[in-house]
Design an enzyme around this catalytic site. Structure first.
Site, PDB file in Angstrom:
ATOM      1  N   GLU A   1       0.781  -1.242  -0.119  1.00  0.00           N
ATOM      2  CA  GLU A   1       0.107   0.042  -0.046  1.00  0.00           C
ATOM      3  C   GLU A   1       0.943   1.215   0.009  1.00  0.00           C
ATOM      4  OE1 GLU A   1      -2.842   0.096   3.139  1.00  0.00           O
ATOM      5  OE2 GLU A   1      -4.063  -1.365   2.120  1.00  0.00           O
TER       6      GLU A   1
ATOM      7  N   GLU B   1      -6.631  -7.787  -0.098  1.00  0.00           N
ATOM      8  CA  GLU B   1      -6.972  -7.788   1.332  1.00  0.00           C
ATOM      9  C   GLU B   1      -8.401  -7.359   1.379  1.00  0.00           C
ATOM     10  OE1 GLU B   1      -4.333  -5.174   3.898  1.00  0.00           O
ATOM     11  OE2 GLU B   1      -2.761  -6.184   3.010  1.00  0.00           O
TER      12      GLU B   1
ATOM     13  N   GLU C   1      -2.090  -4.379  15.457  1.00  0.00           N
ATOM     14  CA  GLU C   1      -3.237  -4.766  14.955  1.00  0.00           C
ATOM     15  C   GLU C   1      -3.858  -6.081  15.700  1.00  0.00           C
ATOM     16  OE1 GLU C   1      -1.981  -4.920  10.642  1.00  0.00           O
ATOM     17  OE2 GLU C   1      -2.667  -2.844  10.702  1.00  0.00           O
ATOM     18  N   GLN C   2      -3.605  -5.952  17.090  1.00  0.00           N
ATOM     19  CA  GLN C   2      -4.051  -7.164  17.864  1.00  0.00           C
ATOM     20  C   GLN C   2      -5.658  -7.466  17.780  1.00  0.00           C
ATOM     21  OE1 GLN C   2      -2.409  -7.075  21.869  1.00  0.00           O
ATOM     22  NE2 GLN C   2      -0.733  -5.956  21.054  1.00  0.00           N
TER      23      GLN C   2
ATOM     24  N   HIS D   1      -7.473  -6.583  15.249  1.00  0.00           N
ATOM     25  CA  HIS D   1      -8.015  -6.702  13.773  1.00  0.00           C
ATOM     26  C   HIS D   1      -8.459  -8.173  13.652  1.00  0.00           C
ATOM     27  CE1 HIS D   1      -8.194  -6.844   9.444  1.00  0.00           C
ATOM     28  NE2 HIS D   1      -8.076  -5.515   9.418  1.00  0.00           N
TER      29      HIS D   1
HETATM   30  C1  GAL Z   1      -4.202  -2.650   5.290  1.00  0.00           C
HETATM   31  C2  GAL Z   1      -2.679  -2.951   5.213  1.00  0.00           C
HETATM   32  C3  GAL Z   1      -2.382  -4.101   6.314  1.00  0.00           C
HETATM   33  C4  GAL Z   1      -3.234  -3.854   7.541  1.00  0.00           C
HETATM   34  C5  GAL Z   1      -4.626  -3.706   7.460  1.00  0.00           C
HETATM   35  C6  GAL Z   1      -5.480  -3.625   8.421  1.00  0.00           C
HETATM   36  O1  GAL Z   1      -4.325  -1.301   4.973  1.00  0.00           O
HETATM   37  O2  GAL Z   1      -2.052  -3.210   3.932  1.00  0.00           O
HETATM   38  O3  GAL Z   1      -1.153  -4.396   6.358  1.00  0.00           O
HETATM   39  O4  GAL Z   1      -2.586  -2.852   8.190  1.00  0.00           O
HETATM   40  O5  GAL Z   1      -4.968  -2.522   6.472  1.00  0.00           O
HETATM   41  O6  GAL Z   1      -6.837  -3.240   8.160  1.00  0.00           O
END
Ligand code: GAL
Length: 659
Positions: free
Chosen positions: A142, A296, A344-345, A347
């Site tokens: 990104e 993603e 990001e725990q 997520h």
């Molecule tokens: C994206 C990123 C990932 C992660 C994800 C969390 O933008 O590419 O590495 O951070 O968001 O939603």
């Protein structure tokens, strides 16, 4: 159809790898993305590589027939690198150096960072460029995430000057192009030019637009450095990057050209709905006019919005089908196993923190089964659109800097009303760049071509001359490429094509409206004009709508002009309902129909290919909906016949084969 997941084996013990691989394969996953944040584990010290663990992980996944997409790890630079070269830190417009305690905190122009990137990418490419399990590469992660395109470090100052020297050749040309005589800003030494950092008040728009261009070109150039290395060492492996459709500091079109495939990360931001995502899918597909991948998407909640609501049951599945319905051929979830440490725990992941498969895993596996089932039929199918919308990044940047009405810096306000009017009719749309050959499209809409080049003007004239139908939105043709105002009558280079001259224009605060009375388009009717309005003088064009009431009473708001074999409608106003009426009338005249009429919140799209036509029906709402079909159709997902009155459960997807 590729079905994948982002996986971070570097965070887990060896014992979990084979268990994870088995579970992935069982869920029908076919690809795993690895390593895009594993730089310190791949190169713990400068030039000292430790690839053995990655070899092992790849072998372990390959034993379960899983293919690999390798990410180059440059979005997460190691501390040892920054400690050695602290000048690589990204500098914000306010002059703040970013701290190296997260990711993306570096300047992509920095020579030391580029040298280190070259080293790690070369080493990876040499090792895995011919690995049979590795099917492709994702460059970095990104670009532009966390607002990291426009850097103001010392190296960017020099880089910007060099870029300007190439663009303008002499200071004289630059001074003329930017019109620096305004406020006595004429430069007599290159060293006086710097990126536009905070000053007493407004910057010169030419200066700003060129800095935006330089910054985007720097990312492109950095990406090209990685592409060149990968091309040298890889064989039969694709190269892509995972874009974020909404990151508007990048020039997505320019960046996509050297890539084999475009992928994007499908996250829904606060305030967005499914129709915004439909537009993003189409915009991304339009970058190469090819199938794209979702690299993603969250299997449930994310961790970065204010409330991070859970997805409803079935919603993640619907979002996946939504992407396929717009032309995706690959879907990845972010990510496999919930992180126990780091930012990001919280997520969501397919497996929760305890690693025990539950509902999300089951839903993932059910989708895996469905994809496998329909893959033979959908292979080679694509979206075929007859309507194009033109977007142009220079116009967007120009408006972003000087919108005059703040709403006009936001494409969801000046592009989305056109797109939504088409989407509601289930009319397929292709997004194009203004210089592209447009002959494949019956209707082309240019919502806001603010910065207009000669090339674009010629292209549009050629398109209309050959029989095309063009709609131009307000503020067309104002700026020259240097972001200075044209001295031609507006809409500038397109005035003769549109057959009008814009005599006056004005911005409206959101709470104010003007009224426009349609004299022929869409029959008669009165519509609200919002945010912006222009008064048109008719040359060869005829009036389609005039203002009713106020100072502008009876002035022309919308005009229609025949040109060569085709015609142009110049729309000098904005307003969702008005735009909807214009689209309705234009499609009517062109005798173009959307795929199907559907209730609000239900979308229909079509993929066509060797195995025929496939109608996707998507219920984006949490309630039941009913759709009327022209005939009973066979649903290839459930293997049952859909009756002409078909019920759609909440978040349902149906795929009907049209014979
Ligand atoms: C994206 C990123 C990932 C992660 C994800 C969390 O933008 O590419 O590495 O951070 O968001 O939603």
């Amino acid at each position: 159809m590729h079905y994948g997941v982002a996986y971070y084996p570097e965070q887990w013990s060896e014992e979990t790898w084979s268990r994870d691989a088995a579970l992935m394969a069982q869920a029908g996953l076919t690809v795993v993305r690895l390593a895009e944040f594993a730089w310190t584990r791949l190169e713990p010290r400068a030039g000292h590589f430790t690839f053995e663990w990655l070899d092992q992980v790849i072998d372990c996944l390959a034993e379960h027939q899983l293919k690999i997409v390798l990410g180059t790890p440059t979005a997460g630079p190691p501390h040892w690198l920054v400690t050695a070269h602290p000048d690589m830190l990204f500098v914000t417009a306010e002059g703040r150096h970013m701290s190296p305690q997260s990711r993306r905190f570096i300047c992509l122009k920095n020579n030391h960072f580029r040298a280190a990137s070259e080293r790690i990418v070369t080493a990876l490419a040499q090792r895995y460029g011919r690995h049979p399990a590795v099917i492709g590469w994702q460059i970095d992660n990104e670009f532009g995430c966390h607002n990291t395109v426009r850097c103001y470090c010392t190296q960017c100052q020099l880089g910007f000057r060099e870029w300007l020297q190439v663009r303008y050749g002499s200071l004289d040309h630059l001074n003329k192009a930017w019109g620096t005589v305004f406020w006595s800003q004429e430069y007599n030494e290159w060293e006086q030019i710097a990126p536009p950092q905070p000053t007493a008040t407004y910057h010169n728009p030419g200066h700003v637009l060129d800095f935006y261009r330089y910054s985007a070109a720097t990312v492109c150039d950095y990406q090209q450095m990685q592409i060149t290395i990968l091309r040298d060492y890889t064989h039969n492996q694709f190269i892509c990057h995972n874009f974020m459709a909404g990151f508007d500091q990048l020039d997505h079109s320019q960046m996509s050209q050297p890539l084999d495939m475009v992928t994007w990360d499908n996250y829904i931001d606060e305030g967005m709905d499914w129709s915004d995502v439909s537009r993003f899918h189409d915009m991304i597909r339009g970058l190469k006019h090819q199938p794209f991948w979702i690299m993603e998407s969250p299997p449930a909640q994310v961790n970065w919005t204010r409330y991070n609501p859970a997805l409803r049951h079935g919603e993640a599945r619907l979002r996946s089908w939504h992407a396929i319905a717009h032309g995706a051929d690959g879907l990845f979830y972010f990510h496999w196993r919930a992180f126990r440490s780091g930012a990001e725990q919280l997520h969501s992941a397919i497996l929760p923190h305890d690693g025990l498969p539950g509902r999300i895993y089951d839903e993932t596996a059910a989708l895996g089964q469905e994809l496998k089932q329909v893959q033979p039929l959908l292979t080679g199918t694509s979206i075929r659109a007859k309507v194009a919308i033109l977007t142009d990044i220079a116009s967007h940047w120009s408006l972003q800097h000087q919108p005059h009405n703040e709403a006009l810096s936001d494409p969801s306000l000046y592009v989305q009303p056109w797109y939504r009017a088409l989407l509601q009719r289930n009319m397929a749309v292709e997004f194009c760049q203004p210089h592209e050959d447009l002959k494949a499209y019956q209707l082309v809409i240019a919502p806001l071509l603010h910065v207009l080049t000669n090339q674009t003007a010629q292209n549009l004239k050629h398109y209309v001359n050959q029989g095309g139908t063009l709609i131009l939105g307000p503020r067309t043709g104002w700026r020259e490429t240097s972001n200075t105002m044209t001295s031609l009558p507006l809409p500038g280079l397109l005035a003769d094509l549109a057959g009008v001259r814009v005599t006056e224009w004005a911005s409206l605060p959101p709470e104010q409206v003007r009224y426009v009375h349609a004299t022929s388009a869409g029959g008669s009717g009165s519509y609200e004009a919002k945010l912006w309005y222009e008064m048109l003088e008719l040359h060869s064009a005829t009036a389609l709508a005039r203002y009713a009431g106020g100072d502008e009473h009876n002035a022309v708001a919308i005009a229609h002009n025949n040109y060569g074999q085709g015609s142009v409608t110049y729309v000098g106003v904005l307003g969702d309902i008005l735009i909807d009426a214009i689209i309705a009338e234009t499609l009517n005249v062109l005798q173009m129909d959307g795929i199907l009429s559907t209730p609000d919140g239900v979308e229909a799209s079509m993929r066509e290919g060797p195995a025929g036509k496939f109608l996707f029906l998507l219920n984006h709402t949490a309630h039941e909906q009913r759709v009327t079909l022209p005939a009973p159709y066979y649903d290839i997902l459930t293997n049952e016949w859909l009756t002409t009155e078909t019920q759609l459960a909440p978040f349902a997807i149906r795929i009907a084969q049209i014979r």
